[in-house]
Scaffold this active site. Structure first.
Site, PDB file in Angstrom:
ATOM      1  N   MET A  39       0.918  -1.069   0.285  1.00  0.00           N
ATOM      2  CA  MET A  39       0.122  -0.233   0.066  1.00  0.00           C
ATOM      3  C   MET A  39       1.683   0.947  -0.114  1.00  0.00           C
ATOM      4  O   MET A  39       1.650   1.553   1.068  1.00  0.00           O
ATOM      5  CB  MET A  39      -0.817   0.037   1.476  1.00  0.00           C
ATOM      6  CG  MET A  39      -1.672   1.268   1.539  1.00  0.00           C
ATOM      7  SD  MET A  39      -2.562   1.300   2.713  1.00  0.00           S
ATOM      8  CE  MET A  39      -1.389   1.204   4.187  1.00  0.00           C
ATOM      9  N   SER A 113       3.481  -7.069   1.487  1.00  0.00           N
ATOM     10  CA  SER A 113       2.292  -6.865   2.724  1.00  0.00           C
ATOM     11  C   SER A 113       0.814  -6.727   1.830  1.00  0.00           C
ATOM     12  O   SER A 113       1.069  -8.148   1.513  1.00  0.00           O
ATOM     13  CB  SER A 113       2.238  -4.653   2.707  1.00  0.00           C
ATOM     14  OG  SER A 113       1.418  -4.415   3.970  1.00  0.00           O
ATOM     15  N   GLN A 114       0.167  -5.991   1.498  1.00  0.00           N
ATOM     16  CA  GLN A 114      -1.164  -6.640   1.098  1.00  0.00           C
ATOM     17  C   GLN A 114      -1.211  -7.298  -0.726  1.00  0.00           C
ATOM     18  O   GLN A 114      -1.603  -7.505  -0.908  1.00  0.00           O
ATOM     19  CB  GLN A 114      -2.224  -5.382   0.942  1.00  0.00           C
ATOM     20  CG  GLN A 114      -1.568  -4.230  -0.233  1.00  0.00           C
ATOM     21  CD  GLN A 114      -2.617  -3.190  -0.631  1.00  0.00           C
ATOM     22  OE1 GLN A 114      -3.815  -2.665   0.517  1.00  0.00           O
ATOM     23  NE2 GLN A 114      -2.384  -2.144  -1.614  1.00  0.00           N
ATOM     24  N   ASP A 231       5.448  -5.786  14.367  1.00  0.00           N
ATOM     25  CA  ASP A 231       5.001  -4.765  13.580  1.00  0.00           C
ATOM     26  C   ASP A 231       3.860  -3.725  14.052  1.00  0.00           C
ATOM     27  O   ASP A 231       2.175  -3.899  14.917  1.00  0.00           O
ATOM     28  CB  ASP A 231       3.975  -6.437  12.440  1.00  0.00           C
ATOM     29  CG  ASP A 231       3.561  -5.500  11.609  1.00  0.00           C
ATOM     30  OD1 ASP A 231       3.251  -3.820  11.479  1.00  0.00           O
ATOM     31  OD2 ASP A 231       2.911  -6.015  10.107  1.00  0.00           O
ATOM     32  N   HIS A 287       7.181  -3.631  10.435  1.00  0.00           N
ATOM     33  CA  HIS A 287       5.900  -4.199   9.179  1.00  0.00           C
ATOM     34  C   HIS A 287       7.617  -4.102   8.122  1.00  0.00           C
ATOM     35  O   HIS A 287       8.445  -2.114   7.740  1.00  0.00           O
ATOM     36  CB  HIS A 287       4.781  -2.401   8.547  1.00  0.00           C
ATOM     37  CG  HIS A 287       4.278  -3.257   7.828  1.00  0.00           C
ATOM     38  ND1 HIS A 287       3.660  -5.392   7.873  1.00  0.00           N
ATOM     39  CD2 HIS A 287       4.081  -3.388   6.288  1.00  0.00           C
ATOM     40  CE1 HIS A 287       2.837  -5.250   6.798  1.00  0.00           C
ATOM     41  NE2 HIS A 287       3.084  -3.812   5.917  1.00  0.00           N
TER      42      HIS A 287
END
Ligand code: NAG
Ligand code: NAG
Ligand code: NAG
Ligand code: NAG
Length: 304
Positions: A39, A113-114, A231, A287
């Site tokens: 993102m 991530s996403q 995270d 993260h």
């Protein structure tokens, strides 16, 4: 990809002459790698995807690395990570991969991530060309129920994003236009999620079992999931290992092995687990924060 039209056509016609896997001589080059950024990021940021691409190319000479660009420019790519319907994005990526002559013998995939859950959708929906290993780096396979520290230079977008998600993540207009709503998972209103999530509830077989998804995911050699122990961006962090809040509340989490997705084996994950195909890795740090050494020791072995 932002290929000029002419090159694009040349590549497409080259594809027609590409040898079929059966008639091809044994492959000696390393398996290509396809990456999908997270993102607010883009394909080619020298501090993120660009750096990872360089690390991989440095360690595996001759490897073809494709860092996906969703849109025609880096800005568009970044904006699309918030505003382009994920189902459309996955379809676009499937088309790009199917057309790319360098990928026709298969490829490994690494999602950040996403990008981790988006590449899993690619594995489940688009078996050709075949994905071999799927490496999810901080991906949220059971979605998120909060974005405590939505990162990057997009803090104004993040504030607006949180407001919108809290107000009505599952309304039709928001579902179709807001990427993060499409993997928003409300454990308290589980019914609302199950009925209205246009992306995550679909790929997680919440509304019924699509045998094709199951078969395609199980065709992976390995499904590697990296969780970041410290995270502060993802809520709950357990989602990075496919765990989530126990339904009906948002305090206690359960691991994948205790979810009905696993016990009913709606996605083949239990069978994959028994076959040793699920790899759970933990990284100390926030993260997507990992060192080069950590990357080389833990992830490189799945790429060679
Ligand atoms: C199952 O998934 C495949 C691959 O995406 C799709 O073509 C098919 O329409 C799906 N079937 C159902 C019943 O949704
Ligand atoms: C979800 O769908 C089911 C089956 O159609 C329905 O019975 C239920 O009321 C729906 N729940 C919500 C919260 O929309
Ligand atoms: C990160 O989290 C782990 C596990 O919760 C903990 O043991 C460790 O001390 C934390 N590290 C930092 C730097 O906060
Ligand atoms: C998960 O399931 C196992 C076996 O049924 C059980 O022993 C364990 O307590 C459960 N863990 C959680 C967090 O619910």
């Amino acid at each position: 990809m932002a290929f000029p039209r002419l090159i694009h056509l040349l590549l497409s016609s080259a594809l027609l002459r590409w040898p079929s896997p059966a008639s091809a001589s044994p492959r000696t080059e390393p398996l290509p790698l396809v990456m999908w950024h997270g993102m607010g990021d883009s394909c080619c940021n020298p501090l993120s995807m660009g750096a990872v691409k360089k690390m991989v190319e440095h360690k595996i000479p001759g490897i073809y690395v494709l860092s996906l660009e969703i849109g025609k420019t880096l800005i568009e790519d970044m904006e699309n990570s918030f505003f382009l319907n994920v189902n459309h994005q996955v379809t676009l990526v499937c088309e790009m991969l199917a057309k790319n002559p360098q990928l026709q013998h298969g490829y490994n995939a690494m999602g950040f991530s996403q990008g981790g859950q988006f590449l899993r959708a690619v594995a489940q929906r688009c078996p050709s060309p075949p994905m071999i290993n799927l490496i999810s780096v901080g991906g949220q396979h059971q979605g998120v129920y909060g974005l405590p520290r939505c990162p990057g230079e997009s803090s104004h977008i993040c504030d607006w994003l949180r407001k919108t998600l809290n107000l009505g993540a599952y309304t039709k207009g928001v579902q179709e236009r807001l990427v993060q709503a499409e993997y928003w998972h409300d454990p308290i209103k589980e019914d609302l999620y199950r009925n209205n999530s246009i992306f995550l509830a679909d790929i997680n077989q919440e509304r019924g079992i699509n045998e094709t998804y199951r078969k395609n995911l199980m065709a992976l050699k390995n499904f590697v999931m990296v969780k970041f122990l410290n995270d502060s961006v993802v809520d709950p962090v357990d989602s990075e290992w496919f765990g989530f809040y126990r339904s009906g509340q948002a305090k206690e989490t359960i691991p994948l092995q205790n979810t009905s997705l696993y016990t009913q084996d709606r996605l083949g994950l239990k069978e994959m687990d028994k076959a040793g195909k699920l790899v759970f890795l933990a990284a100390e740090g926030d993260h997507l924060q990992f060192s080069e050494e950590w990357f080389y020791t833990n992830l490189l072995p799945f790429l060679v």
